[in-house]
Design a protein around this motif. Sequence first.
Motif, PDB file in Angstrom:
ATOM      1  N   GLY A   5       7.078  14.053   2.974  1.00 16.56           N
ATOM      2  CA  GLY A   5       5.786  13.876   2.322  1.00 16.56           C
ATOM      3  C   GLY A   5       4.849  13.060   3.192  1.00 16.56           C
ATOM      4  O   GLY A   5       5.166  11.927   3.568  1.00 16.56           O
ATOM      5  N   GLU A   6       3.673  13.592   3.489  1.00 10.36           N
ATOM      6  CA  GLU A   6       2.807  13.043   4.531  1.00 10.36           C
ATOM      7  C   GLU A   6       1.744  12.050   4.051  1.00 10.36           C
ATOM      8  O   GLU A   6       1.048  11.434   4.859  1.00 10.36           O
ATOM      9  CB  GLU A   6       2.062  14.186   5.224  1.00 10.36           C
ATOM     10  CG  GLU A   6       1.018  14.858   4.336  1.00 10.36           C
ATOM     11  CD  GLU A   6       0.239  15.970   5.041  1.00 10.36           C
ATOM     12  OE1 GLU A   6       0.639  16.383   6.155  1.00 10.36           O
ATOM     13  OE2 GLU A   6      -0.752  16.428   4.462  1.00 10.36           O
ATOM     14  N   LYS A   7       1.595  11.837   2.750  1.00  7.86           N
ATOM     15  CA  LYS A   7       0.359  11.257   2.248  1.00  7.86           C
ATOM     16  C   LYS A   7       0.229   9.734   2.374  1.00  7.86           C
ATOM     17  O   LYS A   7      -0.870   9.194   2.320  1.00  7.86           O
ATOM     18  CB  LYS A   7       0.142  11.681   0.793  1.00  7.86           C
ATOM     19  CG  LYS A   7       0.014  13.195   0.635  1.00  7.86           C
ATOM     20  CD  LYS A   7      -0.315  13.612  -0.776  1.00  7.86           C
ATOM     21  CE  LYS A   7      -1.776  13.421  -1.113  1.00  7.86           C
ATOM     22  NZ  LYS A   7      -2.671  14.308  -0.337  1.00  7.86           N
ATOM     23  N   ILE A   8       1.336   9.007   2.551  1.00 11.67           N
ATOM     24  CA  ILE A   8       1.236   7.544   2.662  1.00 11.67           C
ATOM     25  C   ILE A   8       1.076   7.190   4.138  1.00 11.67           C
ATOM     26  O   ILE A   8       1.997   6.760   4.828  1.00 11.67           O
ATOM     27  CB  ILE A   8       2.458   6.853   2.026  1.00 11.67           C
ATOM     28  CG1 ILE A   8       2.610   7.297   0.566  1.00 11.67           C
ATOM     29  CG2 ILE A   8       2.299   5.334   2.081  1.00 11.67           C
ATOM     30  CD1 ILE A   8       3.848   6.770  -0.114  1.00 11.67           C
ATOM     31  N   ARG A  12      -5.298   7.614   7.053  1.00  9.39           N
ATOM     32  CA  ARG A  12      -6.180   8.194   6.029  1.00  9.39           C
ATOM     33  C   ARG A  12      -7.010   7.059   5.440  1.00  9.39           C
ATOM     34  O   ARG A  12      -6.461   6.023   5.058  1.00  9.39           O
ATOM     35  CB  ARG A  12      -5.348   8.879   4.938  1.00  9.39           C
ATOM     36  CG  ARG A  12      -4.529  10.063   5.430  1.00  9.39           C
ATOM     37  CD  ARG A  12      -3.512  10.502   4.389  1.00  9.39           C
ATOM     38  NE  ARG A  12      -2.756  11.649   4.847  1.00  9.39           N
ATOM     39  CZ  ARG A  12      -2.948  12.893   4.421  1.00  9.39           C
ATOM     40  NH1 ARG A  12      -3.867  13.139   3.504  1.00  9.39           N
ATOM     41  NH2 ARG A  12      -2.226  13.887   4.887  1.00  9.39           N
ATOM     42  N   LYS A  13      -8.301   7.273   5.343  1.00 13.70           N
ATOM     43  CA  LYS A  13      -9.213   6.189   4.988  1.00 13.70           C
ATOM     44  C   LYS A  13      -8.836   5.504   3.682  1.00 13.70           C
ATOM     45  O   LYS A  13      -8.765   4.273   3.607  1.00 13.70           O
ATOM     46  CB  LYS A  13     -10.640   6.722   4.900  1.00 13.70           C
ATOM     47  CG  LYS A  13     -11.688   5.641   4.652  1.00 13.70           C
ATOM     48  CD  LYS A  13     -13.084   6.217   4.694  1.00 13.70           C
ATOM     49  CE  LYS A  13     -14.124   5.130   4.446  1.00 13.70           C
ATOM     50  NZ  LYS A  13     -15.513   5.692   4.494  1.00 13.70           N
ATOM     51  N   ARG A  14      -8.557   6.285   2.646  1.00 16.87           N
ATOM     52  CA  ARG A  14      -8.254   5.694   1.334  1.00 16.87           C
ATOM     53  C   ARG A  14      -6.925   4.953   1.355  1.00 16.87           C
ATOM     54  O   ARG A  14      -6.788   3.877   0.744  1.00 16.87           O
ATOM     55  CB  ARG A  14      -8.236   6.783   0.247  1.00 16.87           C
ATOM     56  CG  ARG A  14      -7.959   6.260  -1.153  1.00 16.87           C
ATOM     57  CD  ARG A  14      -9.049   5.316  -1.614  1.00 16.87           C
ATOM     58  NE  ARG A  14      -8.748   4.743  -2.924  1.00 16.87           N
ATOM     59  CZ  ARG A  14      -8.042   3.628  -3.116  1.00 16.87           C
ATOM     60  NH1 ARG A  14      -7.531   2.980  -2.069  1.00 16.87           N
ATOM     61  NH2 ARG A  14      -7.829   3.165  -4.323  1.00 16.87           N
ATOM     62  N   VAL A  15      -5.950   5.476   2.049  1.00 18.35           N
ATOM     63  CA  VAL A  15      -4.653   4.810   2.148  1.00 18.35           C
ATOM     64  C   VAL A  15      -4.778   3.536   2.974  1.00 18.35           C
ATOM     65  O   VAL A  15      -4.211   2.490   2.621  1.00 18.35           O
ATOM     66  CB  VAL A  15      -3.588   5.753   2.754  1.00 18.35           C
ATOM     67  CG1 VAL A  15      -2.265   5.022   2.945  1.00 18.35           C
ATOM     68  CG2 VAL A  15      -3.392   6.971   1.852  1.00 18.35           C
ATOM     69  N   GLY A  16      -5.529   3.618   4.081  1.00 16.65           N
ATOM     70  CA  GLY A  16      -5.734   2.439   4.903  1.00 16.65           C
ATOM     71  C   GLY A  16      -6.369   1.298   4.129  1.00 16.65           C
ATOM     72  O   GLY A  16      -5.971   0.132   4.264  1.00 16.65           O
ATOM     73  N   GLY A  47      -0.337   2.309  10.129  1.00 15.06           N
ATOM     74  CA  GLY A  47      -1.508   2.647  10.916  1.00 15.06           C
ATOM     75  C   GLY A  47      -2.411   1.469  11.226  1.00 15.06           C
ATOM     76  O   GLY A  47      -3.604   1.653  11.481  1.00 15.06           O
ATOM     77  N   THR A  48      -1.863   0.252  11.230  1.00 10.07           N
ATOM     78  CA  THR A  48      -2.670  -0.938  11.475  1.00 10.07           C
ATOM     79  C   THR A  48      -2.398  -1.504  12.871  1.00 10.07           C
ATOM     80  O   THR A  48      -1.562  -0.992  13.612  1.00 10.07           O
ATOM     81  CB  THR A  48      -2.394  -2.006  10.402  1.00 10.07           C
ATOM     82  OG1 THR A  48      -0.972  -2.189  10.256  1.00 10.07           O
ATOM     83  CG2 THR A  48      -2.953  -1.578   9.049  1.00 10.07           C
ATOM     84  N   GLN A  49      -3.084  -2.568  13.216  1.00 10.24           N
ATOM     85  CA  GLN A  49      -2.928  -3.179  14.530  1.00 10.24           C
ATOM     86  C   GLN A  49      -1.486  -3.634  14.749  1.00 10.24           C
ATOM     87  O   GLN A  49      -0.819  -4.081  13.808  1.00 10.24           O
ATOM     88  CB  GLN A  49      -3.871  -4.378  14.664  1.00 10.24           C
ATOM     89  CG  GLN A  49      -5.346  -4.011  14.653  1.00 10.24           C
ATOM     90  CD  GLN A  49      -5.736  -3.149  15.847  1.00 10.24           C
ATOM     91  OE1 GLN A  49      -5.262  -3.353  16.969  1.00 10.24           O
ATOM     92  NE2 GLN A  49      -6.592  -2.163  15.604  1.00 10.24           N
ATOM     93  N   PRO A  50      -0.977  -3.543  15.986  1.00  9.02           N
ATOM     94  CA  PRO A  50       0.424  -3.892  16.254  1.00  9.02           C
ATOM     95  C   PRO A  50       0.833  -5.271  15.741  1.00  9.02           C
ATOM     96  O   PRO A  50       1.961  -5.452  15.277  1.00  9.02           O
ATOM     97  CB  PRO A  50       0.518  -3.812  17.776  1.00  9.02           C
ATOM     98  CG  PRO A  50      -0.515  -2.810  18.155  1.00  9.02           C
ATOM     99  CD  PRO A  50      -1.650  -3.018  17.197  1.00  9.02           C
TER     100      PRO A  50
END
Length: 268
Positions: A5-8, A12-16, A47-50
């Motif tokens: 499942g790819e959505k999390i 993606r702007k809303r997830v971020g 998907g955030t900074q390291p």
Amino acid sequence: MQIIGEKINGTRKRVGQAILDRDVNYIQNLARRQAEAGSTWLDVNAGTQPSREPDDLVWLIDTVQAVTETPLSLDSANPAALAAAIKAVNKTPLINSISGESKRLTEVLPLVAEHGCPVIALAMDDRGIPEDSATRVEVIHKVLAATRAAGIPDTRVYVDALAMTISTNTQSALIFCDTIRTIHAAYPEVHFTVGLSNISFGLPARSYINRAFLTLALAAGLDCAILDPLDQELRAALLAAELVLGRDNYCLKYVRAYRAGVFNKPES
């Protein structure tokens, strides 16, 4: 067919935004719905900074595991984030991903081997993503030599031959399918996966392209995909393709899904 499942995904702007706001309800709703739709794994990508990714990825894991027992796919190239995440999971995760890149082989592969995780292996190396099938196969030969040397059986490797957008190269789908056919012949126990929606990026009516590509890739040997399990039409296309390819004994999965309302029933 195994589904990731790819959505999390924090890209993606809303997830971020939900990750930054620690919006538990939003993330848990995505997790529940994808699990109920039949996902084998739920991809979690901060998907955030390291520097902050380890904390964000662990928060995602804790948030998702509070509402579902579906195993997770830890989606990161950051060894520190993966090391922290592996300690937080309740079930052995899928690691997404290693590749022929030297850094991933030296820093991520040991984590995979130590914890006995299945792993996605990308057909790319330090030179980037090869444009042709033959070079992608060469890269995977190198990666599989490394996984075997690390004691990881072929059955736990999910090769991603990398479907690039067809809008910039109309041969992308054919290159992908040729690559997995060749690898499957050489390594019959290896699995194959793909980020399905990559193929249609930049084009209109993307769902039609995704469905057509999924059918062709299944015929070539695909047995896993990172996709949207909430896309009802895509799920229906997957079930129909598996049926036609002889992967649905007695048509049971297809008929059960029809009775459960997965298909939009046409007018008489």
